[in-house]
Write an enzyme that holds these catalytic residues in place. Structure first.
Site, PDB file in Angstrom:
ATOM      1  N   LYS A  62       7.185  49.537  46.587  1.00 16.50           N
ATOM      2  CA  LYS A  62       7.997  50.497  45.845  1.00 16.50           C
ATOM      3  C   LYS A  62       7.745  51.938  46.295  1.00 16.50           C
ATOM      4  O   LYS A  62       8.667  52.753  46.331  1.00 16.50           O
ATOM      5  CB  LYS A  62       7.748  50.351  44.344  1.00 16.50           C
ATOM      6  N   TYR A 115       3.231  45.169  45.241  1.00 16.83           N
ATOM      7  CA  TYR A 115       4.400  45.770  44.607  1.00 16.83           C
ATOM      8  C   TYR A 115       4.353  47.295  44.688  1.00 16.83           C
ATOM      9  O   TYR A 115       5.359  47.953  44.977  1.00 16.83           O
ATOM     10  CB  TYR A 115       4.444  45.302  43.157  1.00 16.83           C
TER      11      TYR A 115
END
Length: 305
Positions: free
Chosen positions: A159, A155
């Site tokens: 991001k 993640y």
């Protein structure tokens, strides 16, 4: 501020933050293409927008493949005649520490968040450039991508990569009048609901009550609706001069994140050999090394769970 006549796509908008973004864009006058992987969830989202007097259609498909990006743009043009706004919100989580993270854990998250942002933005700006639309692209980031977070290798990478792409696209699309920004939301979501530290805030939100001021003000932690206004603003003509930015929002707090910059610089004639680094690195940079992750103050009395 009005978005009358504008058409928006919001990926991952069947529930949570994405649904709040779609509803706010529609409330401001935009027609919205809702996206989710679950047909009933997508249908319910469309119904909620139409019940409030807005216009929406649904595309049920997983974000990531180019085929889905093409379906989304086609739905906007076929249903509403054009495309002006894209919000890339779709995402999944597969949290675990590095040494336990499988290839599938990594690939699934990167495919949806990073590749899905890439394919959808590429398709949208291809349409916008061909039709001379001064469009608005809003990509959803995360504090994890800015600071890192335990158990979120996949993640964090996705991001952080999104913000890197946003800065690049802002350069590439400036001449076309297309703005590209990243929004870093901090809000009550399915993910934060599992964190005991935020329990009092999440419980208040679920009960339809105001969150304690400690969360809203001190931590900048709020509701999905707190984020939606920024999405609508960045999608509007009023934000034509805002591009290439990473903007944080949550509760009562609004932030502009800095681009990475060198915090300390030192020069040495002949360069920095191992011996030179061993001798001087700590003296030159020991006090300038950067922290990782986020730290939170102790919860006030009465907010512990």
């Amino acid at each position: 501020m009005s978005l009358d006549g504008k058409v928006a796509i919001v990926t991952g908008s069947g529930r949570g933050l994405g649904l709040a973004y779609s509803q706010e864009l529609a409330r401001r006058g935009a027609s919205v293409v809702v996206n989710d992987v679950d047909e009933q969830t997508a249908a319910d989202a469309v119904a909620s927008i139409e019940a409030a007097g807005g216009k929406a259609v649904a595309v049920v498909a997983p974000v990531g493949p180019t085929e889905t990006a093409r379906k989304l743009v086609a739905a906007a043009v076929e249903s509403f005649g054009r495309l002006d706004i894209l919000v890339t919100n779709a995402g999944v989580l597969r949290d675990t520490v590095l040494w336990k993270m499988s290839d599938d854990d990594f690939d699934t998250v990167v495919n949806v968040h990073l590749r899905g942002t890439f394919t959808c933005v590429r398709e949208a700006v291809t349409y916008m450039r061909e039709h001379e639309v001064a469009g608005r692209i809003v990509c959803i980031g995360s504090p994890t991508g800015q600071r890192g977070n335990f158990g979120q290798t996949n993640y964090a990478a996705a991001k952080a990569g999104i913000v890197g792409m946003v800065r690049t696209w802002a350069l590439e699309l400036k001449r076309a009048g297309i703005t590209v920004n990243a929004v870093i939301p901090v809000a009550a979501t399915a993910m934060t609901a599992t964190v005991p530290y935020f329990a009092a805030a999440v419980e208040a939100d679920a009960a339809g009550e105001a969150m304690p001021a400690f969360f809203r003000h001190d931590l900048g932690f709020g509701t999905s609706d707190d984020v939606a206004g920024l999405i609508a603003y960045l999608a509007s003509d009023a934000a034509a001069g805002v591009t290439g930015q990473a903007i944080g929002i949550g509760g009562d707090r609004l932030q502009v994140w800095s681009h990475p910059e060198a915090v300390a610089t030192a020069y040495r004639d002949g360069g920095w050999s191992y011996d030179a680094l061993d001798a001087d690195f700590t003296a030159e940079f020991g006090g300038q090394l950067q922290t990782v992750g986020e730290t939170f103050p102790p919860l006030p009395d009465g907010l512990q769970r």
